[in-house]
Design an enzyme around this catalytic site. Structure first.
Site, PDB file in Angstrom:
ATOM      1  CB  VAL A  11      53.624 -16.901 -65.986  1.00  0.00           C
ATOM      2  CG1 VAL A  11      55.006 -16.817 -66.612  1.00  0.00           C
ATOM      3  CG2 VAL A  11      53.679 -17.773 -64.738  1.00  0.00           C
ATOM      4  CB  THR A 121      55.808 -25.419 -65.667  1.00  0.00           C
ATOM      5  OG1 THR A 121      56.020 -24.203 -64.937  1.00  0.00           O
ATOM      6  CG2 THR A 121      56.453 -26.583 -64.932  1.00  0.00           C
ATOM      7  CD  GLU A 149      58.940 -16.423 -63.495  1.00  0.00           C
ATOM      8  OE1 GLU A 149      59.543 -15.903 -64.441  1.00  0.00           O
ATOM      9  OE2 GLU A 149      59.245 -16.205 -62.309  1.00  0.00           O
ATOM     10  CG  LEU A 151      55.766 -15.897 -61.150  1.00  0.00           C
ATOM     11  CD1 LEU A 151      54.385 -16.136 -60.595  1.00  0.00           C
ATOM     12  CD2 LEU A 151      55.711 -14.774 -62.165  1.00  0.00           C
ATOM     13  CG  PHE A 224      56.978 -23.541 -48.664  1.00  0.00           C
ATOM     14  CD1 PHE A 224      55.962 -23.126 -49.505  1.00  0.00           C
ATOM     15  CD2 PHE A 224      58.217 -22.952 -48.781  1.00  0.00           C
ATOM     16  CE1 PHE A 224      56.181 -22.144 -50.455  1.00  0.00           C
ATOM     17  CE2 PHE A 224      58.457 -21.980 -49.724  1.00  0.00           C
ATOM     18  CZ  PHE A 224      57.436 -21.572 -50.560  1.00  0.00           C
ATOM     19  N   GLY A 228      47.561 -28.113 -42.878  1.00  0.00           N
ATOM     20  CA  GLY A 228      46.364 -27.475 -43.427  1.00  0.00           C
ATOM     21  C   GLY A 228      45.584 -28.435 -44.270  1.00  0.00           C
ATOM     22  CB  CYS A 235      52.277 -24.097 -60.256  1.00  0.00           C
ATOM     23  SG  CYS A 235      52.072 -22.646 -61.249  1.00  0.00           S
ATOM     24  CE  LYS A 295      50.202 -18.054 -53.653  1.00  0.00           C
ATOM     25  NZ  LYS A 295      51.641 -18.120 -53.703  1.00  0.00           N
ATOM     26  NE  ARG A 302      44.759 -21.167 -62.585  1.00  0.00           N
ATOM     27  CZ  ARG A 302      45.646 -20.655 -63.449  1.00  0.00           C
ATOM     28  NH1 ARG A 302      45.714 -21.121 -64.671  1.00  0.00           N
ATOM     29  NH2 ARG A 302      46.449 -19.680 -63.076  1.00  0.00           N
TER      30      ARG A 302
HETATM   31  P1  NAD Z   1      47.148 -18.783 -67.101  1.00  0.00           P
HETATM   32  O1  NAD Z   1      46.129 -19.822 -67.406  1.00  0.00           O
HETATM   33  O2  NAD Z   1      46.860 -17.760 -66.040  1.00  0.00           O
HETATM   34  O3  NAD Z   1      47.477 -17.983 -68.453  1.00  0.00           O
HETATM   35  C1  NAD Z   1      47.682 -18.577 -69.697  1.00  0.00           C
HETATM   36  C2  NAD Z   1      47.191 -17.614 -70.761  1.00  0.00           C
HETATM   37  O4  NAD Z   1      47.535 -18.122 -72.053  1.00  0.00           O
HETATM   38  C3  NAD Z   1      45.657 -17.434 -70.764  1.00  0.00           C
HETATM   39  O5  NAD Z   1      45.349 -16.054 -70.672  1.00  0.00           O
HETATM   40  C4  NAD Z   1      45.230 -18.030 -72.118  1.00  0.00           C
HETATM   41  O6  NAD Z   1      44.111 -17.348 -72.677  1.00  0.00           O
HETATM   42  C5  NAD Z   1      46.482 -17.827 -72.949  1.00  0.00           C
HETATM   43  N1  NAD Z   1      46.585 -18.723 -74.119  1.00  0.00           N
HETATM   44  C6  NAD Z   1      46.339 -20.053 -74.192  1.00  0.00           C
HETATM   45  N2  NAD Z   1      46.545 -20.500 -75.453  1.00  0.00           N
HETATM   46  C7  NAD Z   1      46.918 -19.436 -76.179  1.00  0.00           C
HETATM   47  C8  NAD Z   1      47.278 -19.259 -77.539  1.00  0.00           C
HETATM   48  N3  NAD Z   1      47.259 -20.276 -78.400  1.00  0.00           N
HETATM   49  N4  NAD Z   1      47.611 -18.015 -77.951  1.00  0.00           N
HETATM   50  C9  NAD Z   1      47.616 -16.967 -77.091  1.00  0.00           C
HETATM   51  N5  NAD Z   1      47.294 -17.075 -75.790  1.00  0.00           N
HETATM   52  C10 NAD Z   1      46.939 -18.288 -75.339  1.00  0.00           C
HETATM   53  O7  NAD Z   1      48.491 -19.566 -66.775  1.00  0.00           O
HETATM   54  P2  NAD Z   1      49.692 -19.106 -65.816  1.00  0.00           P
HETATM   55  O8  NAD Z   1      49.331 -19.336 -64.397  1.00  0.00           O
HETATM   56  O9  NAD Z   1      50.192 -17.767 -66.258  1.00  0.00           O
HETATM   57  O10 NAD Z   1      50.774 -20.217 -66.201  1.00  0.00           O
HETATM   58  C11 NAD Z   1      51.447 -20.232 -67.444  1.00  0.00           C
HETATM   59  C12 NAD Z   1      52.575 -21.239 -67.378  1.00  0.00           C
HETATM   60  O11 NAD Z   1      53.542 -20.834 -66.393  1.00  0.00           O
HETATM   61  C13 NAD Z   1      52.150 -22.654 -66.994  1.00  0.00           C
HETATM   62  O12 NAD Z   1      52.957 -23.579 -67.662  1.00  0.00           O
HETATM   63  C14 NAD Z   1      52.432 -22.700 -65.500  1.00  0.00           C
HETATM   64  O13 NAD Z   1      52.655 -24.005 -65.046  1.00  0.00           O
HETATM   65  C15 NAD Z   1      53.684 -21.860 -65.402  1.00  0.00           C
HETATM   66  N6  NAD Z   1      53.910 -21.197 -64.113  1.00  0.00           N
HETATM   67  C16 NAD Z   1      52.869 -20.638 -63.428  1.00  0.00           C
HETATM   68  C17 NAD Z   1      53.121 -20.001 -62.206  1.00  0.00           C
HETATM   69  C18 NAD Z   1      51.991 -19.403 -61.389  1.00  0.00           C
HETATM   70  O14 NAD Z   1      52.229 -19.112 -60.216  1.00  0.00           O
HETATM   71  N7  NAD Z   1      50.809 -19.212 -61.947  1.00  0.00           N
HETATM   72  C19 NAD Z   1      54.437 -19.914 -61.706  1.00  0.00           C
HETATM   73  C20 NAD Z   1      55.478 -20.448 -62.464  1.00  0.00           C
HETATM   74  C21 NAD Z   1      55.200 -21.099 -63.670  1.00  0.00           C
END
Ligand code: NAD
Length: 406
Positions: A11, A121, A149, A151, A224, A228, A235, A295, A302
């Site tokens: 994100v 989230t 978010e 995405l 959706f 499967g 998420c 996917k 994850r």
């Molecule tokens: P991710 O694990 O890919 O990335 C999180 C990043 O934060 C990591 O690189 C980690 O090193 C960094 N981090 C953790 N603690 C930190 C700190 N104290 N200081 C600086 N950096 C730090 O997670 P993501 O998939 O990008 O998801 C982030 C959030 O967005 C979550 O809450 C998730 O639920 C939400 N979200 C994810 C998606 C998705 O498709 N992946 C979509 C919408 C919302």
């Protein structure tokens, strides 16, 4: 506008690159020094279509930089996004420790008015906690915004650049104005920016997930609805669990969501059960696995259904030869040398007693069946994504098992 994005994952990196693309100066912060080093050298640690090009261009033009120095980034920015992970706690609720640690660190670094935007989230009420956490550390003025978010990995850039709508939860008009300005370039095609209070914005994120899960009615949307071996990813599983937990905290027995969770867990065991039933003993058998990512079009594993399947195969004494176009590096971190990683989907079939299809990558959809048969020790396919029809597979000489079909 000068923006800091804390957390450079799926994100944070996508949001940072897209905000830079629309002309802002963005600094992406992560506490994973290895990740930051890769980004500083021009690499992109995750796979997402179009992301590498976007990062390269904006880095080159000086609008996108990477660092581990949070305090400096906060001081230099007007808007600070929190985009760190909110993994599942032991009881299923969303673990806010990263979000609140970042809020604390932001508070300690403030040197003037800042807009602090939560993009992770989070459950309802988190904006209040962020406000309290920052407020304990500083006397500087600030606004807290909730900007969930939506995405999806695999189409993240497209989703961010052309969102169906942008949800913004605010406490004051000053922050609302700034957010409207920031998102204006992404909503020129008429997508609405919905401004509401923070609690409503936080809940919208979860409810939107649930809406997708119940899209079985054409009037809601069938996109959706594919049988499967279960959904995964970072998420949906944790957000469903957080919602169940949140409901139980308010004494609501959320039976539908509990069933969603239970059925999904059951689906993840189905393919192994079919393999076991077919072979009886699996000791000494070799199983090819096509697809490891949760996917297609991502390298993310994850909660991927491939993990419990492969673990069960290994525990039963089978050998696994796996192929995935993007997720092999991630898979090595999970399975190490316990499985073999093949350079192509056909290589994975060499000497295999069976093939298990786990991820519906496009390149698996029209394979050369004769070539497959010639490579395999026995022509048996367990298709967790229903890529083929049973008739087609019988004609091609395979014993074929799929999901929810005879
Ligand atoms: P991710 O694990 O890919 O990335 C999180 C990043 O934060 C990591 O690189 C980690 O090193 C960094 N981090 C953790 N603690 C930190 C700190 N104290 N200081 C600086 N950096 C730090 O997670 P993501 O998939 O990008 O998801 C982030 C959030 O967005 C979550 O809450 C998730 O639920 C939400 N979200 C994810 C998606 C998705 O498709 N992946 C979509 C919408 C919302």
């Amino acid at each position: 506008m000068k923006i800091a994005v804390i957390g450079t994952g799926y994100v944070g990196l996508v949001a940072g690159a897209c905000f830079a693309e629309s002309g802002n100066d963005v600094i992406c912060i992560d506490n994973n020094a290895g990740k930051v080093r890769v980004l500083q050298k021009g690499g992109v640690p995750i796979y997402e279509p179009g992301l590498e090009e976007l990062v390269r261009r904006n880095r080159h033009e000086g609008r996108l930089t990477f660092s581990t120095a949070l305090a400096k980034a906060v001081r230099e920015s007007a808007v600070i996004f929190i985009a760190v992970g909110t993994p599942q706690d032991e009881d299923g609720s969303a673990d806010l420790k990263h979000v609140l640690r970042v809020a604390r660190d932001i508070g300690r670094s403030m040197n003037g008015y800042k807009v602090i935007v939560d993009k992770s989230t989070v459950p309802v009420g988190t904006a209040v906690k962020v406000r309290e956490t920052v407020g304990r550390e500083t006397t500087q003025p600030f606004s807290v915004v909730s900007n969930p978010e939506f995405l999806k990995q695999g189409a993240a850039i497209e989703d961010f650049m052309k969102p169906d709508r942008v949800v913004i939860g605010v406490e004051d008009p000053r922050a609302a104005e700034l957010m409207l300005e920031l998102y204006a370039p992404f909503t020129r095609t008429g997508a609405p920016i919905m401004v509401m209070d923070c609690a409503s914005a936080e809940l919208t994120k979860y409810v939107d997930h649930v809406r997708k899960a119940i899209g079985s009615d054409k009037r809601i949307g069938p996109s959706f609805l594919f049988p499967g071996i279960g959904y995964g990813g970072s998420c949906f599983p944790k957000d469903v669990q957080a919602m169940i937990r949140f409901a139980s905290d308010t004494n609501y027995d959320f039976k539908i969501l509990q069933s969603v969770e239970a059925v999904n867990l059951r689906q993840k065991t189905r393919l192994f059960a079919k393999v076991k039933r077919h072979f009886g003993r699996l000791k000494g058998k070799t199983v090819a696995v096509w697809g490891l990512a949760f996917k297609p079009k991502t390298d993310d594993m994850r909660e991927a259904p491939a993990i419990p399947l492969i673990e069960a195969l290994l525990a039963a004494g089978a050998r696994v030869q796996a192929y995935d176009p993007e997720a092999v590096t991630v898979a090595r971190g999970i399975f190490g040398k316990r499985i073999t990683y093949s350079p192509s989907n056909y290589d994975a079939l060499k000497g295999a007693d069976a093939l298990a299809i786990v991820t519906e990558w496009n390149e698996f959809r029209r394979p050369d069946f004769a070539r497959m048969r010639s490579l395999m020790r026995s022509p048996v396919i367990f298709d967790g994504r229903n890529l083929f029809t049973p008739e087609q597979m019988t004609q091609n000489g395979f014993t074929y098992y799929s999901i929810g079909r005879r």
